[in-house]
Write an enzyme that holds these catalytic residues in place. Structure first.
Site, PDB file in Angstrom:
ATOM      1  N   GLU A 168      38.095  28.564  37.266  1.00  0.00           N
ATOM      2  CA  GLU A 168      38.946  28.840  38.428  1.00  0.00           C
ATOM      3  C   GLU A 168      39.666  27.564  38.859  1.00  0.00           C
ATOM      4  O   GLU A 168      39.082  26.733  39.557  1.00  0.00           O
ATOM      5  CB  GLU A 168      38.078  29.350  39.578  1.00  0.00           C
ATOM      6  N   ASN A 213      36.525  29.974  46.878  1.00  0.00           N
ATOM      7  CA  ASN A 213      35.255  29.281  47.064  1.00  0.00           C
ATOM      8  C   ASN A 213      34.882  29.142  48.545  1.00  0.00           C
ATOM      9  O   ASN A 213      35.396  29.862  49.393  1.00  0.00           O
ATOM     10  CB  ASN A 213      35.190  27.962  46.294  1.00  0.00           C
ATOM     11  N   ARG A 214      33.968  28.202  48.846  1.00  0.00           N
ATOM     12  CA  ARG A 214      33.265  28.228  50.135  1.00  0.00           C
ATOM     13  C   ARG A 214      33.886  27.345  51.206  1.00  0.00           C
ATOM     14  O   ARG A 214      34.414  26.272  50.908  1.00  0.00           O
ATOM     15  CB  ARG A 214      31.804  27.795  49.920  1.00  0.00           C
ATOM     16  N   TYR A 256      36.151  36.650  34.440  1.00  0.00           N
ATOM     17  CA  TYR A 256      34.958  36.242  33.696  1.00  0.00           C
ATOM     18  C   TYR A 256      35.289  36.391  32.226  1.00  0.00           C
ATOM     19  O   TYR A 256      35.603  37.494  31.768  1.00  0.00           O
ATOM     20  CB  TYR A 256      33.781  37.167  34.007  1.00  0.00           C
ATOM     21  N   HIS A 282      35.407  32.979  49.263  1.00  0.00           N
ATOM     22  CA  HIS A 282      36.482  33.742  48.617  1.00  0.00           C
ATOM     23  C   HIS A 282      37.327  34.617  49.566  1.00  0.00           C
ATOM     24  O   HIS A 282      37.645  35.753  49.241  1.00  0.00           O
ATOM     25  CB  HIS A 282      35.901  34.610  47.502  1.00  0.00           C
ATOM     26  N   ASP A 302      28.024  25.723  38.447  1.00  0.00           N
ATOM     27  CA  ASP A 302      28.791  26.418  39.482  1.00  0.00           C
ATOM     28  C   ASP A 302      29.373  25.333  40.376  1.00  0.00           C
ATOM     29  O   ASP A 302      29.034  25.220  41.544  1.00  0.00           O
ATOM     30  CB  ASP A 302      27.875  27.383  40.261  1.00  0.00           C
ATOM     31  N   HIS A 359      39.828  34.739  39.167  1.00  0.00           N
ATOM     32  CA  HIS A 359      38.371  34.784  38.979  1.00  0.00           C
ATOM     33  C   HIS A 359      37.954  35.639  37.780  1.00  0.00           C
ATOM     34  O   HIS A 359      36.916  36.314  37.828  1.00  0.00           O
ATOM     35  CB  HIS A 359      37.728  35.298  40.260  1.00  0.00           C
ATOM     36  N   GLN A 408      36.785  25.029  39.191  1.00  0.00           N
ATOM     37  CA  GLN A 408      35.446  25.570  39.406  1.00  0.00           C
ATOM     38  C   GLN A 408      35.011  26.235  38.105  1.00  0.00           C
ATOM     39  O   GLN A 408      35.628  27.201  37.654  1.00  0.00           O
ATOM     40  CB  GLN A 408      35.462  26.601  40.558  1.00  0.00           C
TER      41      GLN A 408
END
Ligand code: GLA
Length: 383
Positions: free
Chosen positions: A348, A113-114, A215, A139, A283, A213, A320
């Protein structure tokens, strides 16, 4: 969770799988009946050949993982009629992953993440990272752990077949301090759980936040809006318009972020809500109700048409939950499926986004002499 490699090697040898380790020609690999196989999966831009490793259990579950990025390429589990189907999004070949991927199936690091504005300060020194997502770092940077080649080794563990992946990230790589040695072990358990165990050590103080990560789409087609999600969290971390946490731990009560009782993803995703607007849907990071570092349930997802259930367990403090809001039909994946808006969701387990800049969030600092440990389990069943 200390790994006793010597013991595992003896076990591997006795099962006849040790010869797979480092083997470049799959034809020469003496595969133990049904449990493992490997095949070439392509070549990186730097000319490194990578393989696809497939682990199988006796319940019909099967996972294929590439040692480029530790990508989970396919994950096949039974539905309520015993029909085995692939429940993760991704591509058929390496070239597509190299060309363009929103982190399909990836192991993410050094920092999942950020990180705001790509900057953080540690021990009085400011570090600068690549800005690769709006004004922020996302990431792990331009070439994160999802884009490097990991050293593979197949292990036969009593709990199921395993793939060990190792990577040493150099001091200064992607702007992060310290030589960091990471080991990731994927195990396909007898109870249809895929377990991922990370361990890492560093030779300088650094920050670290590893995750997975994949999906998921438990129906194997269509959008994910009918999946019913339960997240045992009383609070989440609201974000600003660039998806950086404001620092607040906000109660979920009375908001579309309350998943303490199972609720369809689509039930409230379209509501007028500033946080949903910022995320383009869900998100966000949920603050899971469990003691720090203890393995526990983070989410339970049920898909009514297939009957498949996914339980996410981990040792991490946050989850997340991302509903594939950036998918727009432009990426065509396995079997010609053009992935549309919200055709997959990610769960996540991780530390909270931007923790290096958020003094009130649990620490993500790893120091020399400490061993980072993080276990993530995706467990499948039917209902
Ligand atoms: C994470 C982020 C999302 C998005 C995806 C990748 O889950 O939280 O905002 O960047 O990765 O597309």
């Amino acid at each position: 969770m200390q790994i006793n490699h010597q013991w595992l090697q003896i076990l591997s040898a006795s099962l006849g799988v040790a010869a797979l380790v480092g083997c470049t020609n799959p034809a020469q690999a003496p595969v133990r009946k049904g449990q493992f196989s490997q095949r070439p999966f392509g070549t990186t831009k730097d000319g490194i050949a990578v393989n696809l490793y497939t682990l199988r259990n006796t319940k019909g579950a099967e996972v294929s993982i590439c040692n480029y990025g530790g990508l989970v390429i396919s994950l096949k589990v039974p539905d309520r009629n015993g029909q085995v189907g692939d429940v993760v999004l991704g591509y058929d070949n390496l070239a597509d992953y190299i060309k363009d991927t929103p982190y399909f199936g990836a192991m993410v690091g050094r920092y999942g993440n950020r990180i705001a504005k790509g900057k953080f300060t540690l021990d009085g020194k400011e570090y600068t990272l690549a800005i690769n997502n709006g004004p922020n770092a996302l990431h792990g940077g331009l070439k994160g752990f999802d884009k490097v080649v990991w050293e593979p080794r197949i292990l036969a563990r009593p709990e199921g077949p395993s793939l060990e992946l190792r990577y040493t990230s150099k001091d200064g790589e992607e702007g992060y301090p310290g030589n960091l040695s990471v080991t990731a072990v994927y195990t396909l358990m007898g109870d249809n759980a895929l377990k991922l165990e990370y361990t890492a050590t560093t030779d300088k103080d650094t920050v670290l936040n590893l995750t997975q990560h994949s999906y998921f789409n438990l129906a194997g087609k269509g959008d994910i809006l009918n999946h019913q999600v339960m997240i045992p969290a009383d609070k989440f971390t609201p974000v600003d318009s660039t998806l950086i946490p404001t620092g607040e731990l906000r109660p979920v009560t009375g908001t579309p972020f309350d998943f303490r009782t199972p609720t369809a993803i689509g039930a409230r995703i379209g509501q007028e809500n500033e946080q949903l607007k910022f995320g383009g849907g869900y998100d966000h990071n949920w603050v899971i109700n469990k003691p720090m570092g203890k393995l526990g349930l983070m989410a339970r997802v049920y898909e009514p048409t297939s009957g498949r259930v996914l339980e996410v367990l981990s040792t991490e403090p946050g989850l997340q939950f991302y509903t594939g809001n950036f998918l727009d039909g432009k990426l065509t994946g396995k079997g010609g499926w053009a992935y549309q808006f919200r055709n997959g969701f990610c769960m996540e387990p991780q530390h909270y986004p931007d923790s290096p800049n958020q003094p009130k969030f649990p620490s993500v600092v790893l120091k020399p002499g400490q061993v980072y440990q993080n276990t993530i389990i995706y467990k499948f069943s039917v209902q």
